[in-house]
Design an enzyme around this catalytic site. Structure first.
Site, short mmCIF file in Angstrom:
data_model
loop_
_atom_site.label_atom_id
_atom_site.label_comp_id
_atom_site.label_asym_id
_atom_site.label_seq_id
_atom_site.Cartn_x
_atom_site.Cartn_y
_atom_site.Cartn_z
N ASN A 50 -11.79 23.12 117.26
CA ASN A 50 -11.31 22.45 116.05
C ASN A 50 -11.76 23.29 114.85
O ASN A 50 -12.94 23.31 114.52
CB ASN A 50 -11.90 21.03 115.99
CG ASN A 50 -11.51 20.30 114.73
OD1 ASN A 50 -10.68 20.78 113.95
ND2 ASN A 50 -12.09 19.12 114.53
N TRP A 51 -10.79 23.97 114.24
CA TRP A 51 -11.15 24.87 113.13
C TRP A 51 -11.28 24.12 111.80
O TRP A 51 -11.58 24.73 110.77
CB TRP A 51 -10.13 26.00 113.02
CG TRP A 51 -10.27 27.04 114.12
CD1 TRP A 51 -11.28 27.10 115.03
CD2 TRP A 51 -9.40 28.13 114.41
NE1 TRP A 51 -11.09 28.17 115.87
CE2 TRP A 51 -9.94 28.82 115.52
CE3 TRP A 51 -8.21 28.60 113.86
CZ2 TRP A 51 -9.33 29.96 116.07
CZ3 TRP A 51 -7.60 29.72 114.40
CH2 TRP A 51 -8.16 30.40 115.49
N LYS A 52 -11.02 22.82 111.81
CA LYS A 52 -11.21 22.00 110.60
C LYS A 52 -10.54 22.70 109.39
O LYS A 52 -9.51 23.33 109.55
CB LYS A 52 -12.69 21.70 110.39
CG LYS A 52 -13.32 21.08 111.66
CD LYS A 52 -14.70 20.54 111.48
CE LYS A 52 -15.20 19.99 112.81
NZ LYS A 52 -16.50 19.34 112.70
N HIS A 81 -10.71 11.65 114.71
CA HIS A 81 -11.89 12.50 114.49
C HIS A 81 -12.84 11.82 113.52
O HIS A 81 -12.41 11.17 112.56
CB HIS A 81 -11.49 13.88 113.97
CG HIS A 81 -12.63 14.85 114.03
ND1 HIS A 81 -13.60 14.90 113.05
CD2 HIS A 81 -12.99 15.75 114.97
CE1 HIS A 81 -14.50 15.81 113.39
NE2 HIS A 81 -14.15 16.33 114.55
N GLU A 103 -14.54 12.83 111.12
CA GLU A 103 -14.38 13.15 109.69
C GLU A 103 -13.22 12.38 109.08
O GLU A 103 -13.25 12.02 107.90
CB GLU A 103 -14.22 14.67 109.51
CG GLU A 103 -15.57 15.37 109.71
CD GLU A 103 -15.49 16.67 110.49
OE1 GLU A 103 -14.43 17.33 110.50
OE2 GLU A 103 -16.51 17.05 111.09
N GLU A 125 -17.63 12.37 120.69
CA GLU A 125 -18.34 13.18 119.70
C GLU A 125 -19.30 12.28 118.91
O GLU A 125 -18.88 11.62 117.96
CB GLU A 125 -17.35 13.83 118.72
CG GLU A 125 -16.37 14.77 119.37
CD GLU A 125 -15.79 15.78 118.37
OE1 GLU A 125 -15.86 16.97 118.67
OE2 GLU A 125 -15.31 15.38 117.30
N GLY A 149 -21.96 19.18 113.73
CA GLY A 149 -22.31 20.11 112.66
C GLY A 149 -23.79 20.08 112.28
O GLY A 149 -24.18 20.60 111.25
N SER A 183 -22.05 20.14 118.22
CA SER A 183 -22.98 21.26 118.32
C SER A 183 -22.95 21.98 119.67
O SER A 183 -23.98 22.43 120.17
CB SER A 183 -24.41 20.79 117.99
OG SER A 183 -24.46 20.35 116.63
N GLY A 233 -16.54 22.77 117.07
CA GLY A 233 -16.27 23.06 115.66
C GLY A 233 -16.81 24.42 115.28
O GLY A 233 -16.23 25.46 115.57
N GLY A 234 -18.01 24.43 114.67
CA GLY A 234 -18.58 25.65 114.09
C GLY A 234 -18.57 26.86 115.02
O GLY A 234 -18.19 27.96 114.60
P1 13P Z 1 -19.55 21.14 115.67
O1 13P Z 1 -19.27 21.87 116.95
O2 13P Z 1 -19.53 22.04 114.46
O3 13P Z 1 -20.73 20.25 115.77
O4 13P Z 1 -18.27 20.16 115.42
C1 13P Z 1 -17.86 19.32 116.43
C2 13P Z 1 -16.55 18.72 116.05
O5 13P Z 1 -16.47 17.93 115.14
C3 13P Z 1 -15.37 19.13 116.80
O6 13P Z 1 -14.28 18.32 116.53
#
Ligand code: 13P
Length: 253
Positions: A8-10, A97, A99, A170, A176, A215, A236-237
């Site tokens: 997920n590149w957000k 998600h 967020e 998640e 994050g 993470s 994500g990251g």
């Molecule tokens: P991180 O891997 O940065 O913790 O993010 C997880 C995420 O929200 C994937 O959708």
């Protein structure tokens, strides 16, 4: 069941950066993607078509949209439809998600509408669920998962092809933060998600993938992906750099 390794590149990467990362990922995994592993990337909308083109001829590579509005078309300024995502090459969409739930303010009910609408529009869906730290501390984990899953899946046909639906667990406190959930926490939450899926979909519930997100890194992915009821990851990251995500895709294979 195949393992789904999702990125997920957000709200990161402009068009050229996204295309370059996708191309680098394809090169790094060229001829190395093991049977039983698939790659799924959720780029920002503006890069969706570019990344989809890079994946077009690659077996086991997919793209998805991070969000959409649950209508076919209409006066919804700023929104994008599932049909538009498909037109840009997406096979999947994300719903629920954390967020979008906690930063944008989407309700359980809206997440449910979106999940059913995307599936009816021909997209596959990764529905995200997960508890906040205070909910875990107060012993509400199972109640939160139950509420989010029942609302999120309320209008999904009970005879759905399970290959078109995945749930991503998640925990909000692990997203994050660098604070990955431990094996015990992941096993417990995933078993709970599986129980609820079996209750909702009966046998089909066994074939719905449950991904872990929060993470995930190249160094912890092998341990996570080997756990019971972990059918993939949502990263994500650590998915933003091709080298790092390629190591995650191959971890423990
Ligand atoms: P991180 O891997 O940065 O913790 O993010 C997880 C995420 O929200 C994937 O959708």
């Amino acid at each position: 069941m195949n393992k789904l390794m999702a990125a997920n590149w957000k709200m990161y990467k402009i068009y050229e950066e996204a295309k370059d990362t996708a191309e680098a990922l394809v090169k790094l995994l060229d001829g190395k993607l093991p049977d039983g592993r698939e790659v799924l990337v959720f780029p920002p909308f503006t890069a969706l078509r570019g990344v989809s083109k890079k994946f077009k001829d690659e077996k086991g590579f997919w793209t998805g949209g991070q969000d959409f509005w649950p209508e076919k078309e209409g006066a919804f300024t700023g929104e994008i439809s599932p049909g538009m995502l498909r037109d840009a090459g997406a096979a999947f969409a994300l719903t629920g998600h954390s967020e979008r739930r906690h930063v944008i303010g989407e309700s359980d009910e809206l997440v449910g509408r979106k999940t059913a609408f995307a599936l009816a529009s021909g997209l596959s869906v990764v529905l995200c669920v997960g508890e906040k730290i205070e909910e875990r501390r107060s012993g509400a984990l199972e109640a939160v998962l139950e509420r989010q899953l029942r609302a999120g899946l309320a209008d999904v046909p009970r005879e759905i092809d399970p290959a078109r639906l995945a749930v991503a667990y998640e925990p909000v406190w692990a997203i994050g933060t660098g604070e990955v959930a431990g094996p015990k926490e992941i096993l417990g939450a995933h078993a709970c998600v599986r129980r609820i899926l079996l209750d909702i979909f009966e046998n089909i519930g066994n074939d719905i993938k449950i991904l872990y997100g929060g993470s995930v890194k190249p160094d912890n992915c092998a341990e996570i992906i080997a756990l019971d009821n972990v059918d993939g990851v949502l990263v994500g990251g650590a998915s933003l750099a091709a080298e790092s995500f390629a190591r995650i895709v191959l971890a423990g294979a």
